[in-house]
Design an enzyme around this catalytic site. Structure first.
Site, PDB file in Angstrom:
ATOM      1  N   ASP A   1       3.996  -3.570  -4.367  1.00 43.46           N
ATOM      2  CA  ASP A   1       2.877  -3.269  -3.484  1.00 43.46           C
ATOM      3  C   ASP A   1       2.959  -1.769  -3.152  1.00 43.46           C
ATOM      4  O   ASP A   1       3.968  -1.100  -3.425  1.00 43.46           O
ATOM      5  CB  ASP A   1       2.915  -4.150  -2.228  1.00 43.46           C
ATOM      6  CG  ASP A   1       1.531  -4.226  -1.563  1.00 43.46           C
ATOM      7  OD1 ASP A   1       0.629  -3.459  -1.962  1.00 43.46           O
ATOM      8  OD2 ASP A   1       1.350  -5.060  -0.650  1.00 43.46           O
TER       9      ASP A   1
HETATM   10  C1  BGC Z   1      -1.869  -4.259   0.102  1.00 48.97           C
HETATM   11  C2  BGC Z   1      -2.129  -5.000  -1.193  1.00 48.97           C
HETATM   12  C3  BGC Z   1      -3.120  -4.253  -2.031  1.00 48.97           C
HETATM   13  C4  BGC Z   1      -2.600  -2.845  -2.265  1.00 48.97           C
HETATM   14  C5  BGC Z   1      -3.478  -2.010  -3.170  1.00 48.97           C
HETATM   15  C6  BGC Z   1      -1.578  -2.787  -0.107  1.00 48.97           C
HETATM   16  O1  BGC Z   1      -1.591  -2.101   1.088  1.00 48.97           O
HETATM   17  O2  BGC Z   1      -0.790  -4.871   0.777  1.00 48.97           O
HETATM   18  O3  BGC Z   1      -2.574  -6.296  -0.911  1.00 48.97           O
HETATM   19  O4  BGC Z   1      -3.363  -4.931  -3.231  1.00 48.97           O
HETATM   20  O5  BGC Z   1      -2.480  -2.187  -1.015  1.00 48.97           O
HETATM   21  O6  BGC Z   1      -4.653  -1.651  -2.570  1.00 48.97           O
END
Ligand code: BGC
Length: 761
Positions: free
Chosen positions: A274
């Protein structure tokens, strides 16, 4: 070369694909392999435009970026892909995006889609999202989020399928099927990414990114099942979660990624980090620097490093220093290449955008029609005194509330490509539906919140369109206008609730109430004395205790997306019955959370023999179960009463793991309107070696019923449905089924069931 899903490739043991990747890998330098693991978002102008900043362009041309997310146009995708074609080995980029509840056509929030309990509909929304997203060249979507959540203070419950592992598992499968279709290499298919692995929904205090502490059995029986179901459905990728689990951050959790996900669940696909999750191992205080963080994450099984560039910057040196083996990088790189092969990118890196230009697939009438239908399917009717709803199309209707005439909030959180300009506001939808028959008057009545500091926080993500606009008028002036309109009307519909960024990522709350200015508005409207409908927009379970008292009819509409105006008009005027059921408990008060219907029995249940010494709260009324919510899991009314016959079983004594039980019930629409009933099957293990939940959902079926129509609904229960985990550690697990008696409950909610007793030896 042929492109198949990892599961299909495994089945066929496809030598051609393996040989292709072997050959490619053998020609790659270490730096190029590490480059494939680098996943970035270029940010700013480049997301929609065609000018790429030179740093990103250089990295792509020199093979130092493998995948990009957040690109918002076909033109931009093409520009980036052209740069990759200039790299030495011309390995195509993979494009990802957060397509959480629709791309351009925005559907109700994930929590709301789960509230539909209609998995065909869920699948259809994912299919439409895949078609729309792939048309601009998106290959992979960071969805579905399948984090079970029993903690409504956590803002990301909005993105989750709710509190139950069985509902969440069916949701995970439906989403994966919808996104990936039957062939991942097809131009309209996108790779699903199950997230966030694992336990993210269990953060202490409901604070985002905070620690998670849970028993191995809870992990396996509650939080892992939707991941297992999504893996089984063929999901091509999984995203690691930000949290620690029992002390080990998930980005460094080799036990859970390598042993449980890969070896245990048989996952063969790609694991992505993530956002800066690899680098955050330093903040979690398990890594001293970026290089150590990168090594820990790679060894744990995280293939792609999102945004942090810790892999890019440090893995080369770590190999040179002998701290990691190049084979570990090869394994991760192979999985990236396999994903690209599965997506058909080696055959034609442009095949998704080319297809997209040839057809107009976005925001079509047909897509909007599904979004409209989803509003009724997801809306949950909590109260309907004297059948106030549906409203007649006559007289004057006062439609009050800041959210009643609003485009910006309606898509809810995580609708990154959805535009407020395409939303049908509620006022517009109601006026269109009532044209020539009823007059719809509107007043704002109150700000969503009055507190300017809070408003600024809620607006922080809104670059152009503010979701909370504080009116120039005083609260008293706004209230007086609304009360005046209510006085001139036959019925009042108040649309109240959260702003879109009140739930979602890093949007945890310490209370679960409708914001105070809107509560005051409801009280003032009630005092007018006209029939009062309260429609609640929310991304989480709220404590609607006061509203349930004051309103004559109470409807949870969540955040309904692009077609909210039409969809809600269908519900309010009765063109559609609201047929959603709560996917998570709505508590009596915030002090009750975390709360679930599937709690364990206690030695001193409430209410009990010793009125004082029972498991309850001294400051909660006796009428509401203290260990369950005000509105329980699975609850929801419709416009037509549905009668249940007694549950029937084909046998009462079963034996062995191969036996199976058929449970049937007949349901009849006793009303004058069509509806759909969500028939729910729960099990209670009466005595076991460890305490078992008082009820556990094991099956459900949503059946459409015309007035007067009856349907026979049957469920098959397998021995495995009665099993539970006994675990000493997260990777040392036994699932056991114990002989004994079980109550098989069938009913319309977790609280309202009839049961039969069986024994299964
Ligand atoms: C979130 C994810 C997301 C990623 C990309 C993160 O802050 O936890 O769910 O897919 O950002 O945007």
């Amino acid at each position: 070369m042929p492109a198949l899903s990892p599961a299909a490739r495994d089945r066929l043991k496809m030598p051609k694909s393996i040989a292709f990747i072997d050959d490619l890998l053998s020609r790659m330098t270490l730096a190029e392999k590490i480059g494939q693991l680098n996943l970035v978002t270029p940010g700013g102008e480049t997301l929609t435009g065609t000018v790429v900043n030179t740093d990103v362009a250089d990295k792509i041309k020199t093979g130092r970026i493998g995948a990009i997310f957040g690109v918002k146009s076909a033109e931009a995708v093409r520009v980036f892909q052209d740069l990759a074609a200039q790299s030495r080995l011309k390995i195509p980029l993979m494009f990802a995006e957060d397509v959480i509840h629709g791309q351009k056509t925005i559907f109700p929030l994930p929590l709301a889609l789960a509230a539909s309990w209609d998995m065909k509909l869920v699948e259809e929304t994912a299919r439409i999202a895949a078609v729309e997203a792939s048309s601009i060249g998106i290959d992979q979507v960071y969805a579905p989020m399948v984090d079970v959540c029993r903690e409504p203070r956590w803002g990301r419950i909005a993105e989750s399928p709710g509190e139950d592992p069985v509902l969440a598992s069916r949701y995970a499968e439906a989403m994966v099927r919808g996104f990936q279709g039957s062939d991942l290499s097809a131009p309209t298919s996108v790779m699903a990414c199950l997230k966030h692995y694992v336990g993210y929904g269990g953060a202490v205090g409901g604070r985002d990114y905070d620690a998670v502490d849970m028993s191995p059995a809870t992990l396996h029986d509650i939080y892992l099942p939707p991941f297992a179901a999504g893996v089984k459905a063929g999901a091509g990728s999984v995203m690691a979660a930000f949290n620690t689990l029992n002390g080990t951050p998930m980005h460094a959790n080799a036990t859970l990624i390598q042993r449980v996900l890969r070896q245990g669940l048989g996952f063969r696909g790609l694991v992505v980090a993530d956002y800066t999750g690899v680098q955050e191992l330093i903040a979690h205080a398990v890594a001293g620097d970026k290089a150590e963080a990168a090594r820990l994450a790679l060894k744990a099984g995280v293939d792609c490093d999102m945004v942090a560039e810790a892999y890019l910057d440090t893995l080369g040196a770590s190999v040179a220093a002998g701290l990691i083996d190049e084979a570990e990088i090869d394994a991760a790189c192979r999985r990236v290449l396999e994903a690209k092969a599965d997506l058909g990118l080696f055959d034609d890196p442009y095949h998704r955008i080319t297809w997209g230009r040839a057809t107009q697939s976005v925001l079509t009438e047909a897509n909007r029609a599904v979004a409209r239908q989803a509003v009724a399917a997801a809306s949950v009717l909590l109260k309907n005194e004297h059948d106030l709803l549906p409203l007649g199309k006559k007289g004057r209707i006062a439609l009050i509330g800041a959210l009643a005439d609003d485009r910006v909030n309606m898509n809810g959180t995580w609708a990154v490509s959805g535009s407020p300009s395409t939303v049908v506001p509620i006022l517009e939808g109601l006026r269109e539906a009532a044209a020539g028959a009823a007059e719809i008057l509107h007043a704002k009545g109150a700000n969503i919140v009055d507190d300017r500091v809070l408003a600024a926080r809620l607006n922080v993500h809104d670059w152009k369109d503010l979701s909370v606009v504080i009116d120039d008028r005083t609260a008293e002036e706004m209230l007086a206008e609304a009360v005046d309109l209510a006085g001139q009307s036959d019925v009042v519909v108040a649309v109240v609730g959260e702003a879109r960024e009140y739930s979602g990522e890093s949007s945890s709350r310490i209370d679960l109430l409708i914001p105070e200015p809107q509560k005051k508005l409801i009280r003032a409207l009630k005092a007018v004395g006209k029939p009062l409908v309260v429609v609640v927009m929310t991304g989480r379970p709220l404590a609607l205790t006061e509203e349930a008292e004051l309103a004559d009819a109470l409807l949870v509409a969540w955040f309904g997306g692009t077609e909210i105006g039409h969809g809600l008009a269908d519900v309010l005027f009765g063109a559609q019955s609201p047929t959603g059921r709560l996917p998570a408990t709505f508590p009596y008060a915030v002090g009750q959370v975390p709360v679930t219907y599937a709690h364990l029995p206690t030695g001193r249940p409430f209410p009990g023999r010793f009125q004082k010494f029972t498991s309850g709260y001294v400051d909660m009324p006796d009428e509401v179960p203290h260990n369950d919510g005000l509105f329980p899991f699975g609850f929801g009314l419709t416009y037509a009463p549905v009668a249940y016959g007694p549950p029937r079983v084909d046998k009462v004594a079963l034996a062995g793991d191969d036996d199976r039980l058929t449970v049937s019930v007949s349901v009849t629409n006793m009303g004058k309107r069509p509806t759909a009933e969500v028939v729910q099957l729960y099990v209670h293990d009466l005595k076991a070696s460890v305490s078992r939940p008082v009820k556990q959902l094991k099956g459900f079926s949503k059946v459409a019923l015309e007035p007067g129509e009856s349907a026979e609904v049957s469920f098959t229960l397998l021995a495995g449905d009665l099993a539970f985990s006994v675990a000493t550690s997260v990777d040392d697990l036994t699932r056991i089924r114990e002989a004994g008696d079980y109550d098989i409950h069938v009913g319309r909610s977790s609280r309202d069931t009839q049961h039969v007793r069986i024994s299964w030896n």
